[in-house]
Enzyme design. Structure first.
Site, PDB file in Angstrom:
ATOM      1  N   SER A 169      38.273 -23.695 -61.211  1.00  0.00           N
ATOM      2  CA  SER A 169      38.007 -24.322 -59.922  1.00  0.00           C
ATOM      3  C   SER A 169      39.098 -23.919 -58.947  1.00  0.00           C
ATOM      4  O   SER A 169      40.258 -23.719 -59.336  1.00  0.00           O
ATOM      5  CB  SER A 169      37.987 -25.844 -60.062  1.00  0.00           C
ATOM      6  N   TYR A 215      42.375 -32.983 -63.154  1.00  0.00           N
ATOM      7  CA  TYR A 215      41.408 -31.890 -63.223  1.00  0.00           C
ATOM      8  C   TYR A 215      42.052 -30.564 -62.824  1.00  0.00           C
ATOM      9  O   TYR A 215      41.863 -29.535 -63.493  1.00  0.00           O
ATOM     10  CB  TYR A 215      40.234 -32.214 -62.306  1.00  0.00           C
TER      11      TYR A 215
END
Length: 251
Positions: A148, A161
């Site tokens: 990401s 995350y």
């Protein structure tokens, strides 16, 4: 170097492929006549639908349960692919543990950091560890890990995350260095915002704001990500190894 993907009869394992980017990626491999193992943790119906779409696209498919937080589940899923097709040629690490989502720093509950960071990093590590011996034995393999943009740029509310995904970049560099000479190429695909089913539910003004900040003028689609994953997981990728490639329209 091959000029086309040439994935016919390659055995591909796409984790977390009952919906979203994983589903689109599995179907994209199906269009290249690959054999695709579809995994799910709880959405068995979604996984079955993905398998049907892979077959409709021209590939073969079967469904297997996979929980990246459970070592036995990981080993069983990879073992099922090898039992069925004799090997794992391509591994796409796309799955996430349950409950991973945005949480402001000050609101991280006890254990949430560990659950996210270890769930993601340990899960990918053990999945690769289970799959890579077959690739080394064959002298050919591809590992593609979905990361990401948060891993490099950070995103408010995504501390655990972002750190979890950033660790996968380091792991991929090690895989590239240790197993490249065995014909196993390992890379990271790093999307920004992607118009998955979940993101399509966000307000239109959010989409417009992201598109305005994006140099290409639009938000990436799951197909944008899947097309790159298929290339990196194929014969057409002759020597890209250890790369982190963004799919973000220039953000």
């Amino acid at each position: 170097m091959a000029s086309s993907p040439d994935l016919s009869d390659r055995a591909v394992l796409v984790t977390g492929s009952s919906s979203g980017i994983g589903r689109t990626t599995a179907v994209a491999f199906g269009r290249e006549q690959a054999r695709v193992a579809i995994t799910y943790r709880s959405n068995e119906k979604g996984a079955a639908e993905t398998a049907d779409r892979v077959r409709e696209a021209g590939g073969d498919a079967f469904v297997v349960r996979y929980d990246m937080t459970d070592r036995d589940s990981i080993d069983a899923a990879v073992g099922a692919v090898i039992d069925r097709w004799g090997t794992v040629d391509v591994l796409v690490n796309n799955a996430l543990p349950s409950g991973v989502g945005p949480t402001p720093w000050a609101e991280l509950a006890d254990g949430e950091w560990e659950r996210t960071v270890h769930g993601v990093q340990d899960g990918v590590f053990h999945t690769v560890r289970a799959a890579i011996p077959a690739m080394r034995e064959a002298g050919w393999g591809r590992v593609v890990t979905i990361s990401s943009l948060s891993a490099e740029d950070g995103t408010a509310g995504m501390a655990a995350y972002a750190v979890a995904k950033a660790g996968l970049h380091g792991l991929t560099g090690v895989l590239a260095d240790e197993f490249g000479e065995d014909g196993v190429l390992s890379n990271v695909v790093m999307p920004g915002m992607v118009l998955t089913e979940k993101n399509m539910e966000r307000p239109e003004e959010v989409h417009e704001a992201v598109a305005e900040r994006t140099p290409s003028g639009r938000i990436s689609t799951p197909e944008d990500v899947a097309n790159l994953v298929v290339f990196l997981g194929s014969e057409a990728n002759g020597n890209i190894n250890g790369a982190v490639i963004p799919v973000s329209g220039g953000m």
